[in-house]
Scaffold this motif. Structure first.
Motif, mmCIF file in Angstrom:
data_model
loop_
_atom_site.group_PDB
_atom_site.id
_atom_site.type_symbol
_atom_site.label_atom_id
_atom_site.label_comp_id
_atom_site.label_asym_id
_atom_site.label_seq_id
_atom_site.Cartn_x
_atom_site.Cartn_y
_atom_site.Cartn_z
ATOM 1 N N ASP A 315 -17.337 -17.937 12.196
ATOM 2 C CA ASP A 315 -17.510 -18.463 13.273
ATOM 3 C C ASP A 315 -15.499 -18.231 13.844
ATOM 4 O O ASP A 315 -15.911 -17.433 15.400
ATOM 5 N N ASP A 316 -15.371 -17.796 13.409
ATOM 6 C CA ASP A 316 -13.084 -18.646 13.633
ATOM 7 C C ASP A 316 -12.774 -16.555 13.803
ATOM 8 O O ASP A 316 -11.534 -17.292 13.727
ATOM 9 N N GLY A 317 -13.135 -16.007 13.645
ATOM 10 C CA GLY A 317 -12.616 -14.823 12.889
ATOM 11 C C GLY A 317 -12.158 -14.143 14.378
ATOM 12 O O GLY A 317 -11.120 -13.624 14.235
ATOM 13 N N PRO A 318 -12.758 -13.573 15.161
ATOM 14 C CA PRO A 318 -12.204 -13.598 16.213
ATOM 15 C C PRO A 318 -11.295 -13.667 17.430
ATOM 16 O O PRO A 318 -10.700 -12.868 18.367
ATOM 17 N N GLN A 319 -10.444 -15.100 16.838
ATOM 18 C CA GLN A 319 -10.048 -15.613 17.403
ATOM 19 C C GLN A 319 -8.534 -15.123 16.696
ATOM 20 O O GLN A 319 -7.160 -16.047 17.197
ATOM 21 N N PHE A 320 -8.257 -14.778 15.613
ATOM 22 C CA PHE A 320 -6.918 -14.281 14.895
ATOM 23 C C PHE A 320 -6.572 -12.779 15.813
ATOM 24 O O PHE A 320 -7.833 -12.360 15.646
ATOM 25 N N ASP A 321 -4.730 -12.862 15.856
ATOM 26 C CA ASP A 321 -4.434 -11.522 16.132
ATOM 27 C C ASP A 321 -5.004 -10.616 15.078
ATOM 28 O O ASP A 321 -5.445 -9.203 15.384
ATOM 29 N N ALA A 322 -5.127 -10.823 14.219
ATOM 30 C CA ALA A 322 -5.084 -8.956 13.197
ATOM 31 C C ALA A 322 -6.482 -9.579 12.073
ATOM 32 O O ALA A 322 -7.445 -10.750 12.740
ATOM 33 N N PRO A 323 -7.084 -8.610 12.123
ATOM 34 C CA PRO A 323 -8.623 -8.671 11.537
ATOM 35 C C PRO A 323 -8.936 -9.690 10.213
ATOM 36 O O PRO A 323 -7.966 -10.200 9.283
ATOM 37 N N MET A 324 -9.499 -10.529 9.989
ATOM 38 C CA MET A 324 -10.170 -11.589 9.253
ATOM 39 C C MET A 324 -10.808 -11.139 8.245
ATOM 40 O O MET A 324 -12.655 -11.631 8.846
ATOM 41 N N LEU A 325 -11.232 -10.822 7.008
ATOM 42 C CA LEU A 325 -12.464 -10.388 6.294
ATOM 43 C C LEU A 325 -12.638 -11.421 5.322
ATOM 44 O O LEU A 325 -11.872 -11.957 4.905
ATOM 45 N N THR A 326 -13.912 -11.058 5.066
ATOM 46 C CA THR A 326 -14.566 -11.879 4.080
ATOM 47 C C THR A 326 -14.309 -11.085 2.130
ATOM 48 O O THR A 326 -13.690 -10.253 2.360
ATOM 49 N N PRO A 327 -13.859 -11.389 0.856
ATOM 50 C CA PRO A 327 -13.861 -10.341 0.104
ATOM 51 C C PRO A 327 -14.955 -9.360 0.313
ATOM 52 O O PRO A 327 -13.665 -8.221 -0.127
ATOM 53 N N GLY A 328 -15.431 -9.293 0.430
ATOM 54 C CA GLY A 328 -16.796 -8.292 0.363
ATOM 55 C C GLY A 328 -16.480 -7.347 1.738
ATOM 56 O O GLY A 328 -16.314 -6.292 0.725
ATOM 57 N N GLU A 329 -16.189 -7.970 2.698
ATOM 58 C CA GLU A 329 -15.537 -6.929 3.367
ATOM 59 C C GLU A 329 -14.452 -6.631 3.506
ATOM 60 O O GLU A 329 -13.914 -5.487 3.613
ATOM 61 N N TYR A 330 -13.129 -7.181 2.737
ATOM 62 C CA TYR A 330 -12.193 -6.626 1.913
ATOM 63 C C TYR A 330 -12.384 -4.789 0.651
ATOM 64 O O TYR A 330 -11.749 -4.226 1.408
ATOM 65 N N GLU A 331 -13.223 -5.287 0.838
ATOM 66 C CA GLU A 331 -13.421 -4.328 -0.431
ATOM 67 C C GLU A 331 -14.136 -3.193 -0.431
ATOM 68 O O GLU A 331 -13.745 -1.014 -0.305
ATOM 69 N N ILE A 332 -15.396 -3.096 1.618
ATOM 70 C CA ILE A 332 -15.000 -2.636 1.576
ATOM 71 C C ILE A 332 -14.151 -1.564 2.764
ATOM 72 O O ILE A 332 -13.638 -0.403 3.145
ATOM 73 N N ALA A 333 -13.346 -2.244 3.586
ATOM 74 C CA ALA A 333 -12.486 -2.340 4.056
ATOM 75 C C ALA A 333 -10.742 -0.882 3.346
ATOM 76 O O ALA A 333 -10.542 0.217 3.460
ATOM 77 N N VAL A 334 -11.010 -1.050 2.086
ATOM 78 C CA VAL A 334 -9.810 -0.685 1.145
ATOM 79 C C VAL A 334 -10.789 0.563 0.314
ATOM 80 O O VAL A 334 -9.989 1.020 -0.330
ATOM 81 N N GLY A 335 -12.377 0.764 1.045
ATOM 82 C CA GLY A 335 -12.700 2.329 0.382
ATOM 83 C C GLY A 335 -13.466 2.047 -0.931
ATOM 84 O O GLY A 335 -14.175 3.074 -1.821
ATOM 85 N N ASN A 336 -13.692 0.417 -1.638
ATOM 86 C CA ASN A 336 -14.501 0.403 -2.583
ATOM 87 C C ASN A 336 -15.715 0.312 -2.685
ATOM 88 O O ASN A 336 -16.445 0.047 -3.621
ATOM 89 N N ARG A 337 -16.183 -0.489 -1.545
ATOM 90 C CA ARG A 337 -17.657 0.082 -1.562
ATOM 91 C C ARG A 337 -17.935 0.679 0.072
ATOM 92 O O ARG A 337 -16.850 0.402 0.911
ATOM 93 N N ASP A 338 -19.394 0.822 -0.106
ATOM 94 C CA ASP A 338 -19.536 1.368 1.055
ATOM 95 C C ASP A 338 -19.906 0.663 2.362
ATOM 96 O O ASP A 338 -20.217 -0.777 1.834
ATOM 97 N N LEU A 339 -19.630 1.081 3.361
ATOM 98 C CA LEU A 339 -20.230 0.106 4.917
ATOM 99 C C LEU A 339 -21.448 -0.858 4.894
ATOM 100 O O LEU A 339 -21.610 -1.636 5.226
ATOM 101 N N GLU A 340 -22.627 0.099 4.317
ATOM 102 C CA GLU A 340 -23.819 -0.397 4.424
ATOM 103 C C GLU A 340 -24.345 -1.460 2.681
ATOM 104 O O GLU A 340 -25.185 -1.910 3.344
ATOM 105 N N ASP A 341 -22.999 -1.991 2.389
ATOM 106 C CA ASP A 341 -23.008 -2.940 1.780
ATOM 107 C C ASP A 341 -22.672 -3.886 2.139
ATOM 108 O O ASP A 341 -22.763 -5.019 1.635
ATOM 109 N N LEU A 342 -22.492 -4.207 3.087
ATOM 110 C CA LEU A 342 -21.590 -5.410 3.932
ATOM 111 C C LEU A 342 -22.602 -6.496 3.690
ATOM 112 O O LEU A 342 -23.873 -6.212 4.480
ATOM 113 N N GLU A 343 -22.182 -7.984 3.770
ATOM 114 C CA GLU A 343 -23.124 -8.679 3.198
ATOM 115 C C GLU A 343 -22.434 -10.232 3.704
ATOM 116 O O GLU A 343 -21.403 -9.929 3.715
ATOM 117 N N PHE A 344 -23.227 -11.270 3.837
ATOM 118 C CA PHE A 344 -22.879 -12.224 4.166
ATOM 119 C C PHE A 344 -21.705 -12.955 2.881
ATOM 120 O O PHE A 344 -23.008 -13.046 1.502
#
Length: 351
Positions: A315-344
């Protein structure tokens, strides 16, 4: 102090702390609270309200004080409150009885009284619309999952009977221990929707719950039936997913990370937060109770991982100056998981 209730006509809720917009009325169960104070010989009572009901707090306190001995002190929490996971633990330690309004119990305690504040809004009209406009007819698809929020749980049996009377096979279940009722969903937990049905009827307001529901169960069609506004729609996750993909892509260039451990009693995932920091030399563990953009600005880190309430990210993510990720999204951003694995991101278990 509130006026004498004997001077008010039946149904006149002015001054009682029970009158809200949209003609909604709530039962604050003040006599139950007063009885508990007497039984426990309590001297201090703490009241906690969700954000949308804080303006009713003083009137409720007035009416409660009228039922209590003069020696009893009533305190109102001014801390933010977004769920039963978000108890004011500081106030709770300083009072004999702690009353949490607006949410069903997440974990029982002798000190805490939960007052769920069930809605008085009729659900039959919006179910009529849902059946007419969006639900597949029972002769084509008989099975339908039924879920709702704590505020409408008082009409859950009525909703189920209504659908069954129309020929539907209503599939319901109780989720994990974070949930109190059969068919209940939270903004962070949709285990009650894990049923054998291709369509789910969500009865309630807002976009966060049905959006998370649709993302958690992408194989199901989620119909939103809002009884307050008598509106029906279908949950659409496309825009949300685009926003999340964009945030992940922005974070792929991050060199420094802030990993947030939320100190709210029901939102802490310390093991998850520390495991991320242990695996990343450029990650720093930040402990916070309330996560807001201004509180992160001074750290000047490239991106953040929120292990607290998923709503902060979604909900509030767009209000932050820097990207705000969930733990699962972090794993994608650092290359530990594929982008297709993005989930809630969801929460399971209690504290």
């Amino acid at each position: 102090m509130s006026g004498d209730s004997a001077d008010r006509a039946d149904g006149d809720l002015r001054g009682t702390g029970m009158a809200l917009k949209h003609d909604r009325e709530w039962d604050y169960e003040l006599q139950r609270i007063a009885d508990a104070v007497a039984d426990r010989d309590a001297e201090t009572v703490g009241l906690q309200f969700p954000e949308g009901l804080k303006r009713r707090g003083p009137a409720v306190a007035d009416d409660l004080r009228a039922l209590l001995p003069d020696r009893v002190t009533v305190l109102i929490s001014g801390e933010p409150c977004y769920g039963a996971c978000d108890l004011d633990t500081h106030l709770m330690r300083r009072c004999d009885v702690f009353v949490h309004f607006g949410h069903s119990p997440m974990k029982e305690s002798e000190k805490i009284i939960y007052v769920p504040l069930f809605s008085n809004v009729e659900t039959a009209p919006v179910i009529d619309r849902a059946v007419a406009e969006e639900l597949a007819p029972p002769e084509e698809t008989a099975a339908v999952g039924l879920v709702t929020t704590a505020q409408h749980m008082n009409r859950f049996a009525e909703m189920r009977a209504d659908l069954e009377g129309r020929g539907y096979e209503v599939e319901v279940r109780k989720g994990d221990e974070r949930l109190t009722h059969e068919g209940q969903v939270l903004g962070c937990n949709y285990a009650s929707a894990d049923v054998d049905a291709d369509q789910i009827l969500y009865v309630g307001g807002g976009k966060f719950h049905p959006l998370g529901l649709a993302l958690e169960h992408p194989d199901k069609r989620v119909i939103i039936a809002d009884p307050v506004n008598n509106s029906v729609s279908v949950a659409d996750t496309e825009l949300f997913m685009k926003q999340r993909y964009a945030a992940v892509h922005r974070a792929m260039d991050a060199e420094t990370w802030g990993v947030i451990f939320c100190t709210k009693i029901g939102q802490g995932r310390f093991d998850r937060a520390t495991s991320i920091v242990e695996d990343n030399d450029d990650a720093y563990l930040l402990t916070m109770n309330e996560v807001t953009p201004d509180r992160l600005t001074n750290f000047g880190l490239d991106a953040y991982v929120n292990t607290g309430c998923p709503r902060i990210t979604t909900d509030d993510g767009p209000q932050f100056d820097a990207p705000m990720l969930t733990p699962g999204e972090y794993e994608i951003a650092v290359g530990n998981r594929d982008l297709e694995d993005l989930e809630f991101d969801t929460f399971h278990g209690t504290w």
